[in-house]
Design a protein around this motif. Sequence first.
Motif, PDB file in Angstrom:
ATOM      1  N   MET A  14      38.322   9.224 -75.813  1.00 28.75           N
ATOM      2  CA  MET A  14      37.080   8.481 -75.549  1.00 28.75           C
ATOM      3  C   MET A  14      37.073   8.013 -74.088  1.00 28.75           C
ATOM      4  O   MET A  14      38.063   7.482 -73.610  1.00 28.75           O
ATOM      5  N   ARG A  48      33.202  -1.656 -77.359  1.00 22.92           N
ATOM      6  CA  ARG A  48      33.801  -2.980 -77.271  1.00 22.92           C
ATOM      7  C   ARG A  48      32.725  -4.056 -77.267  1.00 22.92           C
ATOM      8  O   ARG A  48      32.826  -5.059 -77.959  1.00 22.92           O
ATOM      9  N   TRP A  73      33.804   3.598 -74.419  1.00 23.64           N
ATOM     10  CA  TRP A  73      34.599   2.545 -75.031  1.00 23.64           C
ATOM     11  C   TRP A  73      34.015   1.176 -74.732  1.00 23.64           C
ATOM     12  O   TRP A  73      33.971   0.301 -75.599  1.00 23.64           O
ATOM     13  N   LEU A 116      41.361  -7.311 -92.536  1.00 21.12           N
ATOM     14  CA  LEU A 116      42.553  -7.909 -91.931  1.00 21.12           C
ATOM     15  C   LEU A 116      42.475  -9.429 -91.878  1.00 21.12           C
ATOM     16  O   LEU A 116      43.486 -10.102 -91.748  1.00 21.12           O
ATOM     17  N   ASP A 117      41.250  -9.912 -91.966  1.00 20.28           N
ATOM     18  CA  ASP A 117      41.079 -11.356 -91.900  1.00 20.28           C
ATOM     19  C   ASP A 117      41.404 -12.033 -93.226  1.00 20.28           C
ATOM     20  O   ASP A 117      41.551 -13.238 -93.291  1.00 20.28           O
ATOM     21  N   VAL A 139      30.955  -9.292 -84.040  1.00 20.04           N
ATOM     22  CA  VAL A 139      31.984 -10.044 -84.720  1.00 20.04           C
ATOM     23  C   VAL A 139      31.745 -11.548 -84.571  1.00 20.04           C
ATOM     24  O   VAL A 139      32.174 -12.350 -85.400  1.00 20.04           O
ATOM     25  N   GLU A 150      37.431  -3.034 -90.874  1.00 14.83           N
ATOM     26  CA  GLU A 150      38.865  -3.288 -90.706  1.00 14.83           C
ATOM     27  C   GLU A 150      39.107  -4.754 -90.430  1.00 14.83           C
ATOM     28  O   GLU A 150      39.986  -5.385 -91.006  1.00 14.83           O
ATOM     29  N   ASP A 151      38.272  -5.279 -89.546  1.00 12.75           N
ATOM     30  CA  ASP A 151      38.436  -6.664 -89.156  1.00 12.75           C
ATOM     31  C   ASP A 151      38.324  -7.588 -90.355  1.00 12.75           C
ATOM     32  O   ASP A 151      39.133  -8.486 -90.550  1.00 12.75           O
ATOM     33  N   ARG A 194      24.912  -9.090 -88.945  1.00 13.42           N
ATOM     34  CA  ARG A 194      25.468  -8.026 -88.114  1.00 13.42           C
ATOM     35  C   ARG A 194      24.638  -6.745 -88.188  1.00 13.42           C
ATOM     36  O   ARG A 194      24.442  -6.084 -87.178  1.00 13.42           O
ATOM     37  N   PHE A 236      31.095  -4.435 -80.688  1.00 14.62           N
ATOM     38  CA  PHE A 236      32.004  -5.090 -81.625  1.00 14.62           C
ATOM     39  C   PHE A 236      32.090  -6.583 -81.343  1.00 14.62           C
ATOM     40  O   PHE A 236      31.959  -7.409 -82.250  1.00 14.62           O
ATOM     41  N   GLU A 237      32.284  -6.898 -80.074  1.00 17.90           N
ATOM     42  CA  GLU A 237      32.476  -8.317 -79.731  1.00 17.90           C
ATOM     43  C   GLU A 237      31.261  -9.151 -80.084  1.00 17.90           C
ATOM     44  O   GLU A 237      31.368 -10.278 -80.555  1.00 17.90           O
ATOM     45  N   ARG A 281      33.051   0.708 -88.763  1.00 20.16           N
ATOM     46  CA  ARG A 281      34.391   0.912 -89.328  1.00 20.16           C
ATOM     47  C   ARG A 281      35.347  -0.163 -88.819  1.00 20.16           C
ATOM     48  O   ARG A 281      36.133  -0.744 -89.556  1.00 20.16           O
ATOM     49  N   LEU A 282      35.240  -0.435 -87.525  1.00 19.31           N
ATOM     50  CA  LEU A 282      36.121  -1.456 -86.933  1.00 19.31           C
ATOM     51  C   LEU A 282      35.833  -2.826 -87.527  1.00 19.31           C
ATOM     52  O   LEU A 282      36.739  -3.617 -87.793  1.00 19.31           O
TER      53      LEU A 282
END
Lengths: 821, 227
Positions: free
Chosen positions: A1, A10, A6, A52-53, A17, A48-49, A24, A13-14, A44-45
Amino acid sequence: MDRARWSRVREAFERAVALEPDRRRAYLDESCGDDAELRTLVERLLEEDSSLDRVGAEFLKSPLHERDTGSYPVWSGELAPHSRVGNYCIERVLAWGGMGTVYVAEQEAPRRKVALKVMRTGTHSATALRRFQYEAECLGRLRHPGIAQILEAGVFEVRSGELDLELPYFAMELVDGAQTISEFGRERSVEERVRLLAAACDAVHYGHQRGLLHRDLKPANLLVDAAGTLKIIDFGVARPLDLDEEPLAPSTTPGQILGTLQYMSPEQLAADADLDTRTDVYSLGVVLFELLTGRLPFDIDGKALPEIVRTLGAAEPRKLRDFDPALPDELQWIVDRAIRRDREERYPSASELRADLLRFVHGEPLAAGPPTAAYRFRVLVRQHRKAVVAAGAVALALLLGIVGLGYGWVQSTRAEARSARRAEQQRLLFEFMRELLAPMDADDENDADTPVAALTRRLSEAAAKLDRAYSDDPELAAELRHAVGGAYASLGLTSQAEAQLRLALVQLGKTRGEDDPETLLTGVRLGRTLLARGRASEAIDALVAPLRAIRAGKITDPPIVAGVLSSQADALESCGRWPESRELRREHAHYYRQHLSKDREGNAIRLETEMVWTLLTHGLYDEAMSSANEFLQREDVRKNDRRRLAILRFQSAALARSGRTEEAYNLIRAAYDEHLKVFGERDIRGLLFLSVMAECLAGLGRGEEAWAMVQRFESRRRRDTVGIRSSSLQITYAYGVAARALGRHAEAHTALADGAQRAKSFTGDLHPIVLAFEFQAALAQRDGGDLEGGRAALRKLREALERCTGAQSSLVRTVDAELSK
Amino acid sequence: MDVACGLRCRSALVHSTPIPALAPVAPFRRPWQPSRLYARMAQPKSATYLVQRLTTGDPAAAQELFTLVYGELKQTAQQLLAGERRGHTLQATALVHEAFLRLCDADVVGYQGRDHFLRTAVTAMRHVLTDHARARRAEKRAGGRERVPLDDVVEEFERRALDLLSLDEALKELSQIDEELGRIVELRYFGGFTIDDTARILEISTPTVERRWRLARSWLHDRLKGK
C-alpha cells in the motif's frame, strides 16, 4: 500500500473510531464515497478494534507492561522507639504524612540524627522495588544547600498479619530547629519573605535541572532551619512509590488531600500525567501568596469537595490587596503570572520566577506585569533619581527618549508578549540604559564633568562598542543604536544622532523588516533629527516609507501615526510645500480626534487650534479668522482656557498682519488681562502675549510704548530661562519689529537677520517663520538706508513666497506693496 | 571501535557489581548508598555523547547507541531475571530507565536526551526479545540447551498465544507503511510504556497516540489472523 493511500485509511479510521459506533456508518458513507476498497478495509479495522477492546482480549497486552494486579498492601503500624531500620535506630515520631511516617532516628555510622521517612505502602514485587531504587538514585544525586539531602534509601521488611511487607524508607538530612516557611515568614519583612521564596525557587530549579519535579510543594515541605536557611524536603518523593499513575497515595485521608489541594496546579488536579516544571511554579506561586498574606488565593472554607475542585478550577484567585493593601502591584503581577491556570502563561521555570522576585527586591523592572512604557519609565526614574536631579530636564528627556523607543516597543510587546527572546532583548536594552546612567548616580563623582557632558561621553563610548558587544544579536544592536540615537537627539547632538539613527535604520530594515513599527519609528526619528538639522528635504525622504505604511493601513498605532504626520508636515512646510503641509496637519488633527482616547483630548484641541497659527503664518488671514471664530464657539475649546487664550492670541496676530491693527491691539490686551487673571504674572506664556502686543503697538506707530514693552519682556526673558526655541524666536521677532517702529533700524536688522538664521537652522529656507523674519529684516535694511540691498532682499523673498503660496497670496501682495514704495 | 571497547569494560563492571537492592538480605535489605552509585557513575559514558549527538539531529548516532544499549539490556535482563522470584515478570520500563541511568549522565543530556535514549532503548529491547526467541527456536530444533532467565519472558509472551517472531515480522511490515505506528507499538508493547509516556516520548498528543495505538493494534491483529 502506498503512503498516500495509507494516510487516507488512517484518517478515516481515526475519525471514525472517535465517533460512537452507531454514527460511524454515516461517517464512512460520507468520507469513503465510492471507494469500496477503502471502506472495506476501514470497516475491517474498526471491527478488529471493537473485538480487541472487549474485556479479556489479550492481544498486545504486554507482559512487560502489566503491573502486578491488586492493590498495594498497606502497613498501618508504627515503629516503636529503639526499633531498628537498617542502619538506624528510631527515636520518636516527627510527623505523619500522606505516604508515610517521619521519625527522628539515629544513624550508627557516622553517628548523627536523621529524619527517617518510612513509607506506609509496601512494595511487594521486585519490579516495583527496582523502580523505587531507580528513583531513589536520582534523589540521592540532588545536592543543593536548599534541599534536605537524601542520605540513603532502602527497604526493610515487616510482618503484617499474614504478609511479609517490604517498606521503602528514606534517610534524610534532619532540618535542625525546623519551622515551616509560613511560620518563619510571619515575623519577617516583605522583602525577607520574598527573598526566602526566591531561595526556594533556586532549589526547586536545581531539582528541575536534574529532571525531577517536586510535585508537592507546600509550606509543610518548605522548612527553615535554625540558621534561617531554607530547606526543601520530600523532593520528588511522590514518585518513587510507583504512584505516577495514581497522583495520591491510596492511604491519604480526605483531610490530607484538602491540605494539599490548594497548592496543586490545575493540571495536577486534573490528574494529567504529563506534568512539567510549571506545576511546581504554580505551587510556589500559591506559597508566595500565602507567605505574603497568610491566606490562600482561593476561598475554599467550608465547601464540599466537588465544589472545592470547581473553585480551584474556575474561580478568579483573590488579590493580595484584599488582605494587605500595602503590598505593591509588582508582587501581585508576580503572583498572577505564577498561578495562571494555563501553564503556557506561567513563568516557564522556577528560575524565571526567582529572577522576577529578585528584580522586585532590587527595584528593577519585572518580566511579569503590564509592560507599559509608563511603568518602565517610572522605574527608571526612580532608579536614577540622582541623575534626574543632577542633569534635570536633559536626563529626563533622555529617559523619555529611551522609553519613547517605546512606541514601537510597546506594540511589539503586545504582539510578541510570549516570545521569550523578545523579553530577553527588552531586558538587555534596559540593562544597557542602566549602565549608561549608572555613573551619574554614583555618590563620588570624581571627574569634573557636568552630568550632561558625562552622559555624552558615556553615550559615545557605548555607541562605539555596540556592534562588537552584541555581534550575536544584530537586531538588538540595532535597537540599542536606535536608543542611543534617540538619546543624542534629546541632548541636541543632532549630527551624532543622525549617524546612529541612519545605521539603526539600515540594520533594523534588515533584521525586523521595512514595515516593522520599530523600523518605521527609527525612520520617524531620523526624519525629525534631519529636520532639526535644517535638512528638510532629506527629512521628507526619510519619512516617505512611514507615511506610505500609514496610507496602506500597515501602521495604525496612534502615536507613530501622529509622529509621522506632524514631522512630515513640518518638513514639507520647511521646504515651501505649504499647501501639502496644511493638508497633513489637518489630517493629523483629525487623526487625533478619531483615534486617541478621551484623556488625550487636550492634544487634539491643541492640534486643531494650531491650525489657526498655520493658516496665519501662511498668510491665509481670512481662513485663520474664520476657523478661530469657529473654534471659539466650540464647547471643548471654551472650557480649555489655555487653548482659548492661544486662539485669541493667534487671532490678534492675524488681525495685526492683515492691517486691522487697532482691532488686534484691543483683542490682545483683553486676552492678556485674562491670561494674567487665569495664569498669573509668573506664567512664561505671558511673554507671547506681550510680543504680539508690541507688534501691534509698532504697527500703530506707537514705537515708544512698543519699545518699553519689549524692554519689559526682554529683562524678564533673561531672568527666566525660556527653553522653547520657537517662543524665544517670537520674542526676537517682536523685539525686531518694535526696534524698527522706533527707528532703530540697524539694531532691528541685526536681531531679525539673526532670528532668520536661527529659524533656518532648525527648519528650512522656505519655512514661514524664516520668511517672516526675512521680510522684517529686509524692511529694516531698506529703512536703515540700504535701499538697494533691501529691495533685492524683498525681490528674493517675493520669489520664495510665490513658490510657497502662489502669486496671488496675501503675503506676496504685502511684499509687492513694500516693493512699490 | 570505541563503543565496543566501552561496552566490554562496562560489562565487566556490571558483572562485578550486583544491583544492591536485589541481593536479598533478611530481615533487612542492604540499603543503597549514594557513594557507591557515584563510583559507578564516574565511568566515561560514550552513551551520553551519543545521545547528545542524537538530540542535535545526527541519525548516525542512533545505530551506535542501539548497539550499546542492546548489549546493556541483554546483560541486565538476564541478570535481573536471575534474581527475580518466580512468577514476577520483567518490567521493561524500569529496565530501560535503569539502562539510561547506567549509561548516560542524566545531568548532561536532560529530559529531551532521555526521551531520545528511550526511543532507541525500546527498539533495542524489542531486538533482545525477538533475537532470543529466534535463538531459542533454532536451539530447540538442535536439541539440548541450558535454560536462561530470558526464556521465561519469551514463554510469557507465547503463553498469551502470540508468536513473537511473526509479530516482529508484521511489525516490520507495519513500520514500512507507517513508521509512527511501528514506534507506538514498540514503545507500548516492548517498552511497556503507558499511553501518556508514549505521547511524551514521541512528542504527539495523548488522544492521537490512543487512536493510533488502536489502529496499529487492529492492523496487526488483522494481519496475524490472515497468516
